[in-house]
Design a protein around this motif. Structure first.
Motif, short mmCIF file in Angstrom:
data_model
loop_
_atom_site.label_atom_id
_atom_site.label_comp_id
_atom_site.label_asym_id
_atom_site.label_seq_id
_atom_site.Cartn_x
_atom_site.Cartn_y
_atom_site.Cartn_z
N SER A 282 -26.99 -36.99 -59.88
CA SER A 282 -28.01 -37.74 -59.16
C SER A 282 -28.87 -38.54 -60.15
CB SER A 282 -28.89 -36.77 -58.38
OG SER A 282 -30.02 -37.42 -57.87
N SER B 223 -31.89 -38.91 -59.81
CA SER B 223 -33.15 -38.15 -59.90
C SER B 223 -32.90 -36.70 -60.36
CB SER B 223 -33.88 -38.18 -58.56
OG SER B 223 -33.05 -37.64 -57.55
N TYR B 224 -31.82 -36.49 -61.09
CA TYR B 224 -31.41 -35.19 -61.62
C TYR B 224 -32.56 -34.47 -62.33
CZ TYR B 224 -28.60 -32.13 -64.73
OH TYR B 224 -28.05 -31.09 -65.42
N GLY C 271 -33.81 -35.34 -67.11
CA GLY C 271 -32.98 -36.24 -66.31
C GLY C 271 -31.54 -36.38 -66.75
#
Length: 133
Positions: A34, A36-37, A47
């Protein structure tokens, strides 16, 4: 929100790990993580970029292999080994990943140096059925 099964999540995590750690295909790996990890590991910058930059800056000999994978709901735990990490011994890892919308969204890990036969109080290998050479 895309709903995935635990079996789909396990397959996703294994393919993502292979793509990033073994193939070093950062473009393809970006499809698994993602944007937005969330990273909880103390040794990795925040991130997705933090993780990818760590792998980019490490030795090209790094390899990942898994031994055990479990999933419940959106959480996957994979037990594996990182070899060729530039350290004297391999790392044994328990990685916990949360999957959201078909992507790796959050990560925690526990790492330990792989013990030799002489170091093992149990007399059993930490990974697989034999001790490292």
């Amino acid at each position: 929100m895309t709903k995935t099964t635990p079996e789909q999540n396990k397959a996703l995590v294994l393919e993502a790990f292979d793509t990033l750690f073994n193939k070093r295909d950062y473009e393809a790996a970006a499809q698994f993580w993602s944007a937005s990890y969330i990273q909880h590991s103390a040794h990795i910058e925040p991130g997705r970029d933090g993780l990818f930059n760590l792998i980019r800056s490490g030795p090209n000999t790094l390899r990942y292999e898994h031994q055990l994978i479990l999933a419940e709901g959106d959480y996957v735990i994979v037990y594996g080994r990182f070899t060729g990490n530039g350290r004297p011994v391999a790392w044994i890892a328990a990685d916990v990943v949360r999957v959201e919308d078909g992507r790796l969204a959050e990560h925690w890990d526990v790492l330990q140096d792989e013990a030799t036969e002489a170091e093992s109080k149990s007399g059993r290998p930490m990974f697989g059925d034999r001790f490292p050479a």
